[in-house]
Each structure stands twice: as structure tokens, then as C-alpha cells.
Write an enzyme that holds these catalytic residues in place. Sequence first.
Site, mmCIF file in Angstrom:
data_model
loop_
_atom_site.group_PDB
_atom_site.id
_atom_site.type_symbol
_atom_site.label_atom_id
_atom_site.label_comp_id
_atom_site.label_asym_id
_atom_site.label_seq_id
_atom_site.Cartn_x
_atom_site.Cartn_y
_atom_site.Cartn_z
ATOM 1 N N TRP A 103 1.185 -1.188 -0.277
ATOM 2 C CA TRP A 103 -0.133 0.507 0.083
ATOM 3 C C TRP A 103 0.575 1.423 0.378
ATOM 4 O O TRP A 103 1.025 1.931 -0.643
ATOM 5 C CB TRP A 103 -0.734 0.013 1.560
ATOM 6 C CG TRP A 103 -2.287 -0.888 0.828
ATOM 7 C CD1 TRP A 103 -2.551 -2.159 1.375
ATOM 8 C CD2 TRP A 103 -2.966 -1.189 -0.323
ATOM 9 N NE1 TRP A 103 -3.698 -2.911 1.263
ATOM 10 C CE2 TRP A 103 -3.921 -1.714 -0.527
ATOM 11 C CE3 TRP A 103 -3.951 0.052 -1.532
ATOM 12 C CZ2 TRP A 103 -5.123 -2.463 -0.729
ATOM 13 C CZ3 TRP A 103 -4.514 -0.192 -2.377
ATOM 14 C CH2 TRP A 103 -4.926 -1.630 -2.221
ATOM 15 N N ASP A 173 -1.903 6.472 6.597
ATOM 16 C CA ASP A 173 -2.303 5.189 5.354
ATOM 17 C C ASP A 173 -3.345 5.007 6.564
ATOM 18 O O ASP A 173 -2.441 4.207 7.460
ATOM 19 C CB ASP A 173 -2.206 5.351 4.500
ATOM 20 C CG ASP A 173 -3.721 4.146 4.253
ATOM 21 O OD1 ASP A 173 -4.366 3.789 4.815
ATOM 22 O OD2 ASP A 173 -3.202 3.616 3.231
ATOM 23 N N LYS A 197 -12.353 -1.613 6.559
ATOM 24 C CA LYS A 197 -11.629 -2.966 7.307
ATOM 25 C C LYS A 197 -12.379 -2.631 8.886
ATOM 26 O O LYS A 197 -12.668 -3.510 9.105
ATOM 27 C CB LYS A 197 -10.488 -2.471 7.033
ATOM 28 C CG LYS A 197 -10.015 -3.215 5.611
ATOM 29 C CD LYS A 197 -9.810 -2.491 4.756
ATOM 30 C CE LYS A 197 -8.186 -3.079 3.490
ATOM 31 N NZ LYS A 197 -8.157 -1.673 2.702
HETATM 32 C C1 LIG Z 1 -8.010 -1.418 1.506
HETATM 33 C C2 LIG Z 1 -6.606 -0.595 2.172
HETATM 34 C C3 LIG Z 1 -6.057 0.970 0.627
HETATM 35 C C4 LIG Z 1 -7.029 0.949 -0.243
HETATM 36 O O1 LIG Z 1 -8.345 1.055 0.285
HETATM 37 P P1 LIG Z 1 -9.703 1.131 -1.210
HETATM 38 O O2 LIG Z 1 -10.585 2.112 -0.209
HETATM 39 O O3 LIG Z 1 -9.574 -0.051 -1.935
HETATM 40 O O4 LIG Z 1 -9.753 2.644 -1.966
HETATM 41 C C5 LIG Z 1 -5.302 1.711 1.136
HETATM 42 N N1 LIG Z 1 -4.341 1.653 2.135
HETATM 43 C C6 LIG Z 1 -4.196 0.157 2.405
HETATM 44 C C7 LIG Z 1 -3.395 0.206 3.964
HETATM 45 C C8 LIG Z 1 -5.013 -0.874 2.693
HETATM 46 O O5 LIG Z 1 -5.728 -1.655 3.290
#
Ligand SMILES: *Cc1c(COP(=O)(O)O)cnc(C)c1O
Length: 362
Positions: A103, A173, A197
Site C-alpha cells: 500500500w 494511511d 476494514k
Molecule cells: C485497503 C487499503 C487501501 C485501499 O483502499 P480502497 O478503499 O480500496 O481504495 C489503502 N491502504 C491500505 C492500508 C489498505 O488496507
Amino acid sequence: MANRAYNFNAGPAALPLEVLQKAQEQFVEFDNSGMSLMEMSHRGAIYEKVHFEAEALLRELLAIPDGYKVLFIQGGASTQFAMIPMNLLPKGSTAAYVATGSWATKAIQEAKLFGETSIAASSEADSYKRIPSIVELAYSPDVAYLHITSNETIEGTQWSEFPDTGEVTLIGDMSSDILCRPIDVSKFGVIYAGAQKNLGPSGVTIVIIREDLIVKPAASVPTMMRYDTHAKADSLYNTPPTFAIYMMNEVLKWVKANGGAAGMEARNREKAGFIYDVIDNSNGFYRGFAEKDSRSLMNVTFTLANEELEKQFVKESEAQGFVGLKGHRSVGGLRASIYNAVPPESVRALASFMKEFHSRNA
Ligand SMILES: *Cc1c(COP(=O)(O)O)cnc(C)c1O
């Protein structure tokens, strides 16, 4: 519900059963309005109450200090990979990133479309099995910001503490571990997270941004990609994803009723312990992917002696009601995502299955 799966999906992921049941009850008619919440204006009092309740709960549960805005934006965390540099990386400046895995790499790729980037630390040479230590971080004091990925969902690594970056804006993030534990929001200029998540269904992304960072970006930045647009309008500039925000509000109520961020941390440490203990006591039958001090509370990644045995593990686990244990295609192996809403009973059942699978295949 008798036949609910043991759900270890990486995202979208398990939601609390109580929340799903309440949403089902409220789905057709909301609050004696004669209609579903999804049939009403986002400018009406009934929806607005849900919208601002979700914001207030996030502020309370994450102990967000005054001086921060909480925004609800669409497009997923992947859109934030671009919005961050579009808004916060002025021409001629450099943005520093910590390369911790899949990511972080995507975030870096996107920033490169808008300006200069530098790598403050990287664990690529170690196959992203670890989070670099804070003393390894090296960046110029002039960078526009330092970006980290608090939990690498695919590799199964997680920062256990965050750096003090002083005058440099720290951006996180936190898509896959927001609200899994208490955090000190004041260390960050921006925190962002897709909801699917730990916070609810997909469709809404939260952005927590310090007010001094909400500045007018370059004139070419489209209206919807500007933080000031969403901040000025309390995330009601255009139609927000009302159902996703309603669901997130219900998940946040569930988090509060279950001890808040501290309650989630205790529950998550116990859950993660069930599986890591099996891995560590398996004499090498199960091999943890992440280095021990970088292990994630949210995504437990491990491998077996060979791919064939891993396939057999997935197949047999599926037959017993376990879902989502195959590792991400980019790293292989196995992964159990054990976000806040995954019940301890599911994790205990997985630990038992793992022990039993080991004894049959030792
Ligand atoms: C799932 C995830 C993303 C991407 O998320 P989307 O909502 O699908 O764009 C980005 N960063 C991390 C750490 C993730 O787990």
C-alpha cells in the site's frame, strides 16, 4: 444466526452481527419517516443527524483534539493517495514516504504524478517483512510531509509506535487499523482510512485533517479533490454515501459499547495472540511472514512448507466454514484478517483448526 461464516476477509470484511441485524430492522423505514434512510435527502434533518452523530462518535472514540476537521469522502483510500499530494505537495517541494509494503508503494506511485518524492526508509530489501524503526527514518526538514502506512494489510506488518516529526507534517494511511487501538492524533497532520476494514462497509473514506493544512491548492485541482471544498461544506458539498455513513455510525456505536479504542485493543491483542501462539508453538510448521516486532494485530500472515500444503489448508478450512484465508496474490501464503468486528470465537476456532491441521500433516 446458525450458519454465519468464520469470516477472515481482508476487506470488505466482517461487520458486527448486531449492526447488520439493526440495519435490517431499520432498512425499510427509518425513524418513523415513512421511508428508508436511502430514500431521503442528504439535506434533511433526519439524515443530517446520522451524519453528524457519526462525526461526533469518531471524534470521541479517537480522542480527536480541537483544531481538526473530520471529512467523509468517496473514492476509497486510493483516491487519498492522489488527494494528499494534490493538496499538500506544492510545486518545488518534496514529499517523503516510508516504503513499508504494497500500500505504501501505491501511495508513492501516485505522489510521483504530482511532484518529487523521497524515501525516508524502506524495508523492500527485507521483502517488507518489517516496519523500519523510527531511528532509521531519514528525511530533510524541508519536506512537505512524511507519509506512513500504519498497517500493511497485505504483508501483515504494523507500526507499534509513531515518530515525533516536530514541524514536519506526519500523514498516516490507517485504512486497515483505524480504531484498533488508541492513538495520539495530535502527532499527525492528516489521517485517512477507507471504511471497509474496521469502520463499516465500503463507500466512505474518513479524512482527519488539521485545520491549518486545509489550504487552497493549485487552481488546477478539481473542486471534488480539494479538502477545503469538503471541509467548508461539512462533507455535504455533494451527495455523500449516506448508507455507508449510516452503517459506519452503527459500527462506531458498537465500538463504543464494547469499550472504545482501548476495549478494541484488548480484544485485538487477545485475538492476535491466539493465532501467533499457534504459529510460534508449531516447530516451524507455520512460519510467520512478518518479523515479530512488526507483527500486525489486524492481518496475520503466514506460510507453510510448500504451496501444495497451503492449497490444502485453504481447501480444508473452507470446508469447515472458514472464509478468506488465502494470502494476497502478490505475496502468497495465508492471511487471517482479524479486524475489530471479527469475533474472538471465530479466531479461537481458527486456532483450533490450525492445531488440528498441523497434527494431521506433521
Ligand atoms: C485497503 C487499503 C487501501 C485501499 O483502499 P480502497 O478503499 O480500496 O481504495 C489503502 N491502504 C491500505 C492500508 C489498505 O488496507
